[in-house]
Enzyme design. Structure first.
Site, PDB file in Angstrom:
ATOM      1  N   CYS A  87       0.789  -1.237   0.000  1.00 60.11           N
ATOM      2  CA  CYS A  87       0.000   0.000   0.000  1.00 60.11           C
ATOM      3  C   CYS A  87       0.822   1.290   0.000  1.00 60.11           C
ATOM      4  O   CYS A  87       0.705   2.108  -0.909  1.00 60.11           O
ATOM      5  CB  CYS A  87      -0.937   0.010   1.204  1.00 60.11           C
ATOM      6  N   HIS A 143      -2.664   6.446   4.550  1.00 57.32           N
ATOM      7  CA  HIS A 143      -1.574   5.473   4.740  1.00 57.32           C
ATOM      8  C   HIS A 143      -0.210   6.014   4.314  1.00 57.32           C
ATOM      9  O   HIS A 143       0.629   5.276   3.802  1.00 57.32           O
ATOM     10  CB  HIS A 143      -1.883   4.168   4.002  1.00 57.32           C
TER      11      HIS A 143
END
Length: 563
Positions: A87, A143
């Site tokens: 990610c 993130h």
């Protein structure tokens, strides 16, 4: 009526005789002579999380995505499109246009308790778009670090932000955990905790926020950039009940749940596309769809027929779903085989927004709009997938096995032309067919997973062998040497890895029960102390003949000789 016609013709004559400076121009719509300059396009970038190569209708038969299929069919499917295997690196490359070796994020992800985020000296894509007059908004999963307020999306170029800061939360309660028992609430409105929004399914909640932005913004007054970063279809596997019914015939339970989540995303994209049309954006819009990494078969995802999965540098981990849909495309309804990398969106979108090349100087991406829109040859010929000096070194790797050029114990991967090279431990490298079997012990998947490969160098002709079944490293040592030399070239430009130890002050229990910034902006950073990179003996063994000039010549050879 004749007199009226005379007055109208006189008015047009007067308009034509006026100089451009005499025309009362709308500052938002500059004129060239008597014609308004077209406004830069509205850009809607939609990213899904962990959606595998085989997890879309036009690649698969068991997951139904009629909206995504239709948008892709009427646009340009990107079938040679590369992302990162996990990610944080994918998002960092999209936001900065740089390989992670140039941002210090080349190892793993940013974890909730790490005092780490995008380096502050990087000018982000939304910041560039703001400079070019865009209204910028982000909805969904960030993130990219949040230990300081300076790290937050609203400080990195987004006018508004609504979403979760960590990597994984409950789709309804928005509780996110970092290990056993260390949990906190993670849904944010701007720089505040959005306590009152819990209980609503995140895919629906994020879609409603995007539609609200579209409804309240004037498409004629200012171009719009929206980065919609869905949490879906990352674990936990949660979905509203109505989406599971079409998939009750799927025997594999994880796949069934996963398919329901993909269908929810498909419906969300339909609602967003409808809003673009309803509120007057569509005709001057560019919609880009991208996954962030390969799917995880243990959680219902599928990358078939590609090799590997999320977290690996096999094609199943890094070849992504992607397409562009826009009325502005010159050649639509086609499949593009042009080489495209996630870093390319930065210069491509800045170019679409009217920015010149000076605004993207130093990035690793290329402007690939002509390759996508017109079918021209891509300016990209090479991709550094990554060099991770912290990943577990392969036991059987050595400088000797790398022909004295590169230590093959180090995890790295690169593609140049048709060729792809992997060194070290690329990760689980099996081919996993669609999961048609009923639920079975998860330990079955792990039997081969933990088998350590005996090799540390692989070479594939990806154009001819996209499934990576035929390793040519022994047959073509000349190509192996050239690509190893390219790894050395890139590694000389790498910045130190930033992977700091976890900070106990990040515990949500100490911060009102939520994941929020815990370090004051006035507290000084010392990035250099986060990871002391040990000097590697294999670097010292490089001979002078393998200097900058040598590698520069190899770069020319590799592009002209490799076929």
């Amino acid at each position: 009526s004749l007199f009226l016609c005379f007055l109208l013709s006189l008015g047009y004559l007067t308009w034509d005789l006026m100089s451009p400076n005499q025309v009362e121009n709308d500052p938002e719509k500059p004129f060239i002579g008597r014609f308004p300059v077209p406004q830069p396009p509205h850009i809607i970038f939609i990213m899904t999380d962990d959606q595998g190569f085989n997890d879309i209708g036009y690649h698969s038969s068991d997951i139904r995505t009629p909206v995504l299929d239709k948008l892709a069919a009427d646009g340009v499917k990107l079938e040679n499109y590369y992302i990162q295997p996990i990610c944080t690196p994918s998002r960092s490359q999209f936001i900065t246009g740089r390989y992670q070796i140039h941002t210090g994020l080349q190892h793993s992800i940013i974890r909730p308790r790490q005092p780490n985020c995008l380096p502050f000296d990087q000018v982000t894509l939304p910041q560039r778009l703001q400079e070019l007059g865009y209204s910028t908004h982000m909805v969904g999963k960030w993130h990219l670090g949040f230990y300081k307020k300076e790290c937050l999306p609203t400080r990195r170029g987004f006018d508004t932000y609504f979403g979760s800061l960590t990597g994984s939360v409950n789709y309804y309660t928005y509780d996110g955990c970092d290990g056993s028992g260390l949990c906190g609430f993670d849904l944010h409105e701007g720089e505040s905790v959005a306590w009152g929004q819990s209980g609503k399914y995140s895919t629906h909640l994020y879609t409603r926020r995007v539609r609200k932005i579209l409804a309240t913004h004037d498409p004629q007054s200012q171009p719009l950039f929206i980065f919609l970063s869905f949490q879906a279809v990352h674990t936990p596997l949660q979905y509203p009940d109505e989406y599971i019914y079409p998939y009750l015939g799927l025997e594999n339970v994880a796949r069934r749940k996963y398919a329901a989540m993909v269908s929810a995303v498909d419906e969300a994209v339909r609602n967003i596309t409808y809003a673009l049309r309803k509120y007057g954006y569509y005709q001057n819009s560019v919609i880009i769809f991208s996954t962030d990494n390969g799917g995880q078969p243990l959680s219902g995802g599928s990358n078939w027929p590609l090799r590997g999965r999320k977290g690996t540098y096999w094609e199943g981990g890094i070849r992504g779903l992607g397409f562009v849909h826009s009325p502005l495309l010159r050649k639509k309804r086609r499949v593009s085989k042009s080489l495209v990398h996630i870093t390319d969106w930065y210069p491509t979108l800045v170019g679409l927004a009217g920015g010149d090349e000076s605004l993207t100087e130093g990035v690793d991406g290329y402007n690939v709009w002509e390759a996508i829109s017109e079918g021209k040859e891509s300016p990209r010929l090479e991709i550094l997938h990554n060099i991770d000096p912290l990943y577990n070194h392969a036991r059987t790797g050595s400088l000797q096995k790398g022909y004295g050029i590169w230590n093959t114990a180090v995890q790295a991967s690169i593609r140049a032309g048709d060729w792809k090279l992997l060194t070290g431990d690329p990760g689980y490298g099996d081919w996993i067919p669609p999961q048609i079997l009923p639920g079975f012990p998860s330990s079955w998947w792990k039997q081969e997973r933990h088998t350590r490969p005996r090799k540390t160098v692989w070479l594939f002709n990806i154009s001819g062998d996209p499934y990576e079944r035929y390793d040519l490293s022994e047959q073509r040592p000349d190509v192996v040497k050239q690509l190893l030399a390219r790894l050395v070239y890139y590694n000389r430009t790498a910045v130190p890895v930033r992977y700091p130890s976890e900070d106990p002050r990040a515990d949500p229990y100490l911060n009102g029960g939520a994941w929020v910034p815990w370090v004051g902006d006035e507290e000084e950073d010392n990035w250099g102390s986060f990871f002391q990179k040990k000097s590697m003996d294999w670097k010292k063994k490089l001979k002078l003949s393998k200097s900058r000039s040598f590698f520069g010549k190899l770069k020319t050879r590799i592009m002209s000789n490799i076929v």
